[in-house]
Design a protein around this motif. Sequence first.
Motif, mmCIF file in Angstrom:
data_model
loop_
_atom_site.group_PDB
_atom_site.id
_atom_site.type_symbol
_atom_site.label_atom_id
_atom_site.label_comp_id
_atom_site.label_asym_id
_atom_site.label_seq_id
_atom_site.Cartn_x
_atom_site.Cartn_y
_atom_site.Cartn_z
ATOM 1 N N GLY A 13 0.795 -1.221 0.000
ATOM 2 C CA GLY A 13 0.000 0.000 0.000
ATOM 3 C C GLY A 13 0.827 1.270 0.000
ATOM 4 N N LEU A 14 2.142 1.140 -0.123
ATOM 5 C CA LEU A 14 3.021 2.302 -0.153
ATOM 6 C C LEU A 14 3.365 2.674 -1.589
ATOM 7 C CD1 LEU A 14 5.406 1.318 2.792
ATOM 8 C CD2 LEU A 14 3.589 3.040 2.826
ATOM 9 N N MET A 15 3.943 3.849 -1.761
ATOM 10 C CA MET A 15 4.245 4.328 -3.099
ATOM 11 C C MET A 15 5.487 5.208 -3.075
ATOM 12 S SD MET A 15 1.177 7.174 -3.274
ATOM 13 C CE MET A 15 1.459 7.647 -4.962
ATOM 14 N N LEU A 16 6.137 5.292 -4.227
ATOM 15 C CA LEU A 16 7.229 6.240 -4.366
ATOM 16 C C LEU A 16 6.639 7.643 -4.501
ATOM 17 C CD1 LEU A 16 9.815 4.534 -6.746
ATOM 18 C CD2 LEU A 16 9.980 4.882 -4.272
ATOM 19 N N ARG A 17 7.249 8.583 -3.783
ATOM 20 C CA ARG A 17 6.769 9.967 -3.794
ATOM 21 C C ARG A 17 7.788 10.900 -4.440
ATOM 22 N NH1 ARG A 17 2.858 11.418 -0.186
ATOM 23 N NH2 ARG A 17 2.908 13.282 -1.504
ATOM 24 N N GLY A 18 8.472 10.407 -5.453
ATOM 25 C CA GLY A 18 9.462 11.231 -6.129
ATOM 26 C C GLY A 18 10.843 11.051 -5.533
ATOM 27 N N GLY A 19 11.800 11.723 -6.116
ATOM 28 C CA GLY A 19 13.172 11.639 -5.645
ATOM 29 C C GLY A 19 14.038 12.639 -6.374
ATOM 30 N N PHE A 20 15.307 12.661 -6.031
ATOM 31 C CA PHE A 20 16.237 13.573 -6.698
ATOM 32 C C PHE A 20 17.657 13.084 -6.457
ATOM 33 C CE2 PHE A 20 15.372 15.230 -2.457
ATOM 34 C CZ PHE A 20 16.640 15.465 -1.948
ATOM 35 N N ASN A 21 18.576 13.645 -7.216
ATOM 36 C CA ASN A 21 19.993 13.355 -7.050
ATOM 37 C C ASN A 21 20.649 14.495 -6.282
ATOM 38 O OD1 ASN A 21 20.086 10.875 -8.595
ATOM 39 N ND2 ASN A 21 19.830 12.129 -10.433
ATOM 40 N N PHE A 22 21.453 14.142 -5.295
ATOM 41 C CA PHE A 22 22.187 15.162 -4.557
ATOM 42 C C PHE A 22 23.227 15.803 -5.479
ATOM 43 C CE2 PHE A 22 20.761 12.157 -1.261
ATOM 44 C CZ PHE A 22 20.088 13.032 -0.415
ATOM 45 N N THR A 23 23.441 17.084 -5.311
ATOM 46 C CA THR A 23 24.396 17.794 -6.152
ATOM 47 C C THR A 23 25.810 17.638 -5.607
ATOM 48 O OG1 THR A 23 24.063 19.835 -4.889
ATOM 49 C CG2 THR A 23 22.668 19.491 -6.826
ATOM 50 N N ASP A 24 26.782 17.861 -6.465
ATOM 51 C CA ASP A 24 28.177 17.811 -6.035
ATOM 52 C C ASP A 24 28.414 18.885 -4.973
ATOM 53 O OD1 ASP A 24 28.697 15.797 -7.838
ATOM 54 O OD2 ASP A 24 29.378 17.163 -9.421
ATOM 55 N N GLY A 25 29.083 18.486 -3.901
ATOM 56 C CA GLY A 25 29.358 19.418 -2.822
ATOM 57 C C GLY A 25 28.263 19.503 -1.786
ATOM 58 N N GLU A 26 27.110 18.906 -2.072
ATOM 59 C CA GLU A 26 26.006 18.918 -1.107
ATOM 60 C C GLU A 26 26.297 17.926 0.016
ATOM 61 O OE1 GLU A 26 21.118 18.432 -1.161
ATOM 62 O OE2 GLU A 26 22.299 18.172 -2.987
ATOM 63 N N GLN A 27 25.935 18.297 1.223
ATOM 64 C CA GLN A 27 26.165 17.416 2.362
ATOM 65 C C GLN A 27 25.052 16.371 2.418
ATOM 66 O OE1 GLN A 27 26.708 19.444 6.075
ATOM 67 N NE2 GLN A 27 27.389 17.614 7.153
ATOM 68 N N ALA A 28 25.259 15.287 1.701
ATOM 69 C CA ALA A 28 24.252 14.229 1.619
ATOM 70 C C ALA A 28 24.458 13.223 2.744
ATOM 71 C CB ALA A 28 24.349 13.522 0.272
ATOM 72 N N PRO A 29 23.399 12.583 3.200
ATOM 73 C CA PRO A 29 23.554 11.525 4.203
ATOM 74 C C PRO A 29 24.253 10.320 3.600
ATOM 75 C CG PRO A 29 21.295 11.618 3.409
ATOM 76 C CD PRO A 29 21.995 12.797 2.818
ATOM 77 N N SER A 30 24.705 9.446 4.445
ATOM 78 C CA SER A 30 25.440 8.279 3.959
ATOM 79 C C SER A 30 24.492 7.221 3.426
ATOM 80 C CB SER A 30 26.302 7.686 5.076
ATOM 81 O OG SER A 30 25.494 7.295 6.170
ATOM 82 N N GLY A 31 25.016 6.444 2.488
ATOM 83 C CA GLY A 31 24.279 5.317 1.948
ATOM 84 C C GLY A 31 24.568 4.062 2.747
ATOM 85 N N LEU A 32 24.343 2.928 2.128
ATOM 86 C CA LEU A 32 24.435 1.644 2.825
ATOM 87 C C LEU A 32 25.850 1.345 3.308
ATOM 88 C CD1 LEU A 32 22.684 -0.788 3.637
ATOM 89 C CD2 LEU A 32 23.290 -1.851 1.463
ATOM 90 N N SER A 33 26.853 1.676 2.521
ATOM 91 C CA SER A 33 28.232 1.346 2.883
ATOM 92 C C SER A 33 28.888 2.402 3.755
ATOM 93 C CB SER A 33 29.066 1.158 1.611
ATOM 94 O OG SER A 33 29.368 2.416 1.022
ATOM 95 N N GLY A 34 28.232 3.538 3.909
ATOM 96 C CA GLY A 34 28.818 4.646 4.639
ATOM 97 C C GLY A 34 29.293 5.768 3.748
ATOM 98 N N ALA A 35 29.411 5.502 2.457
ATOM 99 C CA ALA A 35 29.750 6.563 1.507
ATOM 100 C C ALA A 35 28.543 7.478 1.316
ATOM 101 C CB ALA A 35 30.171 5.959 0.175
ATOM 102 N N ALA A 36 28.800 8.689 0.863
ATOM 103 C CA ALA A 36 27.716 9.645 0.668
ATOM 104 C C ALA A 36 26.722 9.143 -0.368
ATOM 105 C CB ALA A 36 28.279 10.991 0.232
ATOM 106 N N ALA A 37 25.454 9.303 -0.070
ATOM 107 C CA ALA A 37 24.410 8.913 -1.019
ATOM 108 C C ALA A 37 24.428 9.853 -2.217
ATOM 109 C CB ALA A 37 23.046 8.958 -0.348
ATOM 110 N N ARG A 38 24.067 9.320 -3.358
ATOM 111 C CA ARG A 38 23.963 10.123 -4.573
ATOM 112 C C ARG A 38 22.514 10.411 -4.945
ATOM 113 N NH1 ARG A 38 27.126 13.383 -6.157
ATOM 114 N NH2 ARG A 38 26.508 13.130 -8.340
ATOM 115 N N SER A 39 21.601 9.519 -4.527
ATOM 116 C CA SER A 39 20.190 9.669 -4.892
ATOM 117 C C SER A 39 19.306 9.302 -3.712
ATOM 118 C CB SER A 39 19.830 8.779 -6.091
ATOM 119 O OG SER A 39 20.624 9.076 -7.211
ATOM 120 N N VAL A 40 18.120 9.871 -3.684
ATOM 121 C CA VAL A 40 17.135 9.534 -2.667
ATOM 122 C C VAL A 40 15.776 9.357 -3.340
ATOM 123 C CG1 VAL A 40 16.723 11.996 -2.134
ATOM 124 C CG2 VAL A 40 16.056 10.218 -0.482
ATOM 125 N N LEU A 41 15.074 8.302 -2.941
ATOM 126 C CA LEU A 41 13.689 8.072 -3.352
ATOM 127 C C LEU A 41 12.825 8.142 -2.109
ATOM 128 C CD1 LEU A 41 14.026 5.043 -5.825
ATOM 129 C CD2 LEU A 41 13.808 7.468 -6.398
#
Length: 223
Positions: A13-41
């Motif tokens: 019953g859930l759905m994707l509500r859009g997403g975006f790619n983090f820009t270069d230099g943006e302080q993005a949260p970490s992904g699964l491995s601990g590296a900075a995330a590049r995209s968020v859904l």
Amino acid sequence: MVETVAAALSAHGLMLRGGFNFTDGEQAPSGLSGAAARSVLLVGQAGAAPWPHFLRWKGSQPQTIANPLDTWSREVIGAVAKKFGARAVSPSDRPYLPFQQWAKRAEGLKPSPLGILMHPQYGLWHAYRGALLFEDEIALQEPRDVIHLCDACLEKPCLKSCPVDAYSADGFAHETCLAHVRGQNGAPCRTGGCLDRNACPYGTAYRYPPEAQAFHMAAFARL
């Protein structure tokens, strides 16, 4: 991949509500491995589509389980994240992540006078339950320009229905609202949800059923 992620979420019953790619230099949260995330859904709901799925799950859990909706959301979104190599995060995670800013960026929405983002189709009857963070950039469409329905609403019934004027131009009077909901005269709010929110004329086809609104109100009031 976006379509297969959406299909996995729709089974609950859930759905994707859009997403975006983090820009270069943006302080993005970490992904699964601990590296900075590049995209968020962003993951969420429209109307009460997840409600029957959540109730079935809740019926198999101990009655004393704390924050059941958050727990269910984490479990479901976490399983989807694991399947697709993403890190799952929740709006209630500490330290808090900027979910409302992400939502505005992903869907181009603006806040209503109640603070809830106004959606051109769902009105105030939608929510964000989590997000998937990917360390690879995903091809995503730019959010389209959307009409902000509150700009066309002259009467603003959402600011006139609460008996204690919890919402105003000054913001949300949290303690006033809480005292009313908990008090003798707060029964309509406890059983049927926020009167201001229900007064909004938009997205009424997606309005949460009274039992779902009562559940959320009980969580707000800790009843």
